[in-house]
Design an enzyme around this catalytic site. Structure first.
Site, mmCIF file in Angstrom:
data_model
loop_
_atom_site.group_PDB
_atom_site.id
_atom_site.type_symbol
_atom_site.label_atom_id
_atom_site.label_comp_id
_atom_site.label_asym_id
_atom_site.label_seq_id
_atom_site.Cartn_x
_atom_site.Cartn_y
_atom_site.Cartn_z
ATOM 1 N N ASP A 1 55.700 43.486 41.309
ATOM 2 C CA ASP A 1 54.310 43.411 40.857
ATOM 3 C C ASP A 1 53.362 44.093 41.859
ATOM 4 O O ASP A 1 53.403 43.807 43.060
ATOM 5 C CB ASP A 1 53.927 41.932 40.692
ATOM 6 N N THR B 1 48.683 42.233 35.044
ATOM 7 C CA THR B 1 50.087 41.831 35.052
ATOM 8 C C THR B 1 50.683 41.539 33.670
ATOM 9 O O THR B 1 51.673 42.165 33.276
ATOM 10 C CB THR B 1 50.245 40.585 35.951
ATOM 11 N N ASP C 1 51.834 42.328 44.988
ATOM 12 C CA ASP C 1 50.566 41.997 44.342
ATOM 13 C C ASP C 1 49.807 40.940 45.154
ATOM 14 O O ASP C 1 48.633 41.120 45.484
ATOM 15 C CB ASP C 1 50.841 41.471 42.927
ATOM 16 N N HIS D 1 46.337 41.862 47.098
ATOM 17 C CA HIS D 1 45.037 41.240 46.845
ATOM 18 C C HIS D 1 44.442 40.714 48.148
ATOM 19 O O HIS D 1 43.268 40.912 48.438
ATOM 20 C CB HIS D 1 45.183 40.055 45.881
ATOM 21 N N ASP E 1 54.043 46.910 37.323
ATOM 22 C CA ASP E 1 53.089 46.742 36.219
ATOM 23 C C ASP E 1 51.802 47.526 36.450
ATOM 24 O O ASP E 1 51.135 47.942 35.506
ATOM 25 C CB ASP E 1 52.787 45.253 35.989
ATOM 26 N N HIS E 2 51.411 47.732 37.722
ATOM 27 C CA HIS E 2 50.148 48.411 38.057
ATOM 28 C C HIS E 2 50.105 48.627 39.560
ATOM 29 O O HIS E 2 50.954 48.092 40.289
ATOM 30 C CB HIS E 2 48.937 47.560 37.642
ATOM 31 N N HIS F 1 43.098 45.231 40.943
ATOM 32 C CA HIS F 1 43.595 46.175 39.926
ATOM 33 C C HIS F 1 43.097 45.683 38.580
ATOM 34 O O HIS F 1 42.598 44.560 38.478
ATOM 35 C CB HIS F 1 45.129 46.219 39.965
HETATM 36 P P1 AMP Z 1 47.404 39.359 38.418
HETATM 37 O O1 AMP Z 1 46.252 38.433 38.276
HETATM 38 O O2 AMP Z 1 47.421 40.363 37.315
HETATM 39 O O3 AMP Z 1 47.474 39.933 39.756
HETATM 40 O O4 AMP Z 1 48.727 38.454 38.224
HETATM 41 C C1 AMP Z 1 49.713 38.262 39.202
HETATM 42 C C2 AMP Z 1 50.287 36.891 39.102
HETATM 43 O O5 AMP Z 1 50.967 36.718 37.870
HETATM 44 C C3 AMP Z 1 51.362 36.576 40.131
HETATM 45 O O6 AMP Z 1 50.828 36.081 41.312
HETATM 46 C C4 AMP Z 1 52.231 35.560 39.433
HETATM 47 O O7 AMP Z 1 52.049 34.270 39.953
HETATM 48 C C5 AMP Z 1 51.783 35.580 37.983
HETATM 49 N N1 AMP Z 1 52.936 35.683 37.103
HETATM 50 C C6 AMP Z 1 53.847 36.657 37.084
HETATM 51 N N2 AMP Z 1 54.803 36.412 36.164
HETATM 52 C C7 AMP Z 1 54.491 35.243 35.582
HETATM 53 C C8 AMP Z 1 55.082 34.450 34.566
HETATM 54 N N3 AMP Z 1 56.206 34.845 33.962
HETATM 55 N N4 AMP Z 1 54.465 33.301 34.227
HETATM 56 C C9 AMP Z 1 53.318 32.933 34.825
HETATM 57 N N5 AMP Z 1 52.708 33.630 35.803
HETATM 58 C C10 AMP Z 1 53.284 34.783 36.185
HETATM 59 ZN ZN ZN Z 2 50.618 42.482 38.403
HETATM 60 ZN ZN ZN Z 3 47.291 41.194 40.898
#
Ligand code: AMP
Ligand code: ZN
Ligand code: ZN
Length: 412
Positions: free
Chosen positions: A33, A69, A190, A194, A237-238, A343
């Site tokens: 990630d 994500t 990720d 952040h 993913d990004h 992101h």
């Molecule tokens: P973002 O806010 O886009 O940076 O999301 C990243 C977060 O997505 C990570 O810190 C993970 O805890 C969460 N994540 C990733 N995969 C899963 C999943 N299958 N179920 C729930 N949360 C997830």
């Molecule tokens: Zn992500």
């Molecule tokens: Zn993130």
């Protein structure tokens, strides 16, 4: 005599069929990630270099908009734009029912009704391939027909080596029970991107740590004598970009007095005006357009593919790269926690791009390509397994099939 000849011909045909039938391939799809496309150029990733020398590497992997994500893991695994697979953000409201999808709500995350695309594990299972997931957004839906045969509910803190060990255990199962397609997921690039930003010493340590996880995969696969027969595909993913508390616009303050519901903040914001408020709010935002753009849902530029779904709110605000469209609370949190990276921005911006690295019998060796679209990975997986893809995808095999080692893909 006639019967003897018939039996002989039939036996010969069966023999030819069995000689032609080849064992199913193995694929492990790994997601790091938030691992930005250029992290591999920092001289701290020997295992990525190994894949580059012996497999396929892309300059970058372009995500879909929004570069978040859940939308992008679903785009990778379904071959569809978020507007078509339905996971249009990490959190969003279905205004027709009032239900709220968020990735931290396990009830909603496991409800198959949100997921409108066909995940690769569904395509594969329907055509006789056993699949498994050691984490992937959408893999833990409660509907039995829609999840992989083997999966774990997401657990953020599960130690990384345990994840690899668990996958190796699956690969040691008797052949008739063994999965051939397995996903896995690691959040660290990720999380620390952040917290410390993409240019920090901390992110460099994280990158090196993830590279060693890749090395651990190689070592464990070698131990069970499956390194040469397994295709490993590493994706993101990004990407991640540096942000600053000085580059924020307080949308909540700007819309003080207007009636609306709101989703997301930072790189973009979803605004659903109350009845009769749409034109007024649109005008207010349009007049204040500085370091962001506001669009009515139907007018979001077509290259974002972010219009064609009623879950997308009537107004969409997209921040200028590196800026944040925020609320009182998000600005307060920003100042309190001092996050350095984010992101979700324009998916054409290189800072939002991830990686595509692949090695194994299906892939060419030492072969470099340009930027790949993440929606093309689903048809690539279908091709490796020689499966009929879902016909509703946005991805296109033609854009990606130069990565294959032609002799080894069964149907070529
Ligand atoms: P973002 O806010 O886009 O940076 O999301 C990243 C977060 O997505 C990570 O810190 C993970 O805890 C969460 N994540 C990733 N995969 C899963 C999943 N299958 N179920 C729930 N949360 C997830
Ligand atoms: Zn992500
Ligand atoms: Zn993130």
């Amino acid at each position: 005599m006639k019967l003897f000849l018939k039996t002989l011909v039939l036996s010969l045909i069966l023999l030819l069929i069995s000689l032609h039938a080849q064992p199913q391939p193995y694929v492990i799809l790994i997601s790091f990630d938030g691992f930005r496309w250029d992290y591999v150029d920092r001289g701290i990733t020997p295992n990525f270099d190994f894949i580059k020398d012996n497999g396929v590497s892309a300059k970058s992997l372009q995500p879909c908009f929004p570069s978040k994500t859940f939308p992008n893991h679903l785009s990778i695994i379904t071959g569809m734009y978020p507007e078509n697979h339905g996971i249009i953000s990490n959190g969003f409201i279905d205004y027709t029912t009032g239900r709220y999808f968020t990735m931290s709500d396990t009830i909603e995350v496991r409800d198959a009704r949100w997921y409108r695309g066909e995940a690769f594990w569904e395509t594969a299972e329907r055509q006789g391939i056993i699949t498994a997931s050691y984490f992937w957004p959408g893999s833990e839906v409660t509907d039995n027909e829609r999840h992989p045969t083997y999966f774990y509910n997401y657990e953020h803190s599960r130690p990384y080596k345990n994840r690899v060990d668990g996958i190796i255990e699956w690969l040691k199962l008797p052949y008739e029970k063994r999965p051939h397609f397995i996903t896995s997921y690691f959040d660290a690039a990720d999380t620390y991107g952040h917290k410390y930003g993409p240019n920090s010493e901390e992110i460099n340590q994280t990158i090196a740590g993830l590279d060693s996880i890749l090395g651990y995969y190689f070592q464990k696969l070698k131990e069970i004598e499956m390194l040469d027969s397994t295709n490993i595909i590493v994706v993101t993913d990004h990407g991640m970009t540096e942000i600053s508390a000085n580059k924020v616009i307080n949308i909540e303050q700007l819309l003080n007095g207007f009636k609306y519901e709101r989703g997301d903040s930072g790189p973009f914001m979803l605004i659903e005006p109350a009845e009769g408020e749409l034109e007024k709010i649109y005008k207010k935002l349009k007049d204040a357009e500085n370091h962001f753009k506001v669009y009515k849902r139907g007018d979001v530029p077509t290259f974002y593919h972010y219009s064609n779904n009623p879950l997308i709110s009537n107004l969409v605000i997209i921040a200028e790269n590196g800026w944040g469209v925020e609320t009182n609370k998000s600005i307060e949190n920003f100042r309190k926690y001092g996050n350095k990276g984010n992101h979700g921005y324009d998916n054409y911006w290189m800072d939002m791009h991830g990686i595509f690295y692949a090695i194994g019998p299906a892939f060419k060796e030492n072969y470099q390509v340009g930027t790949i679209n993440n929606i093309d990975i689903y048809p690539l997986l279908c091709k490796i397994f020689n499966l009929v893809p879902n016909q509703l995808i946005d991805g296109n095999l033609e854009r990606i099939n130069n990565v294959f080692e032609a002799r080894r893909i069964r149907s070529i």
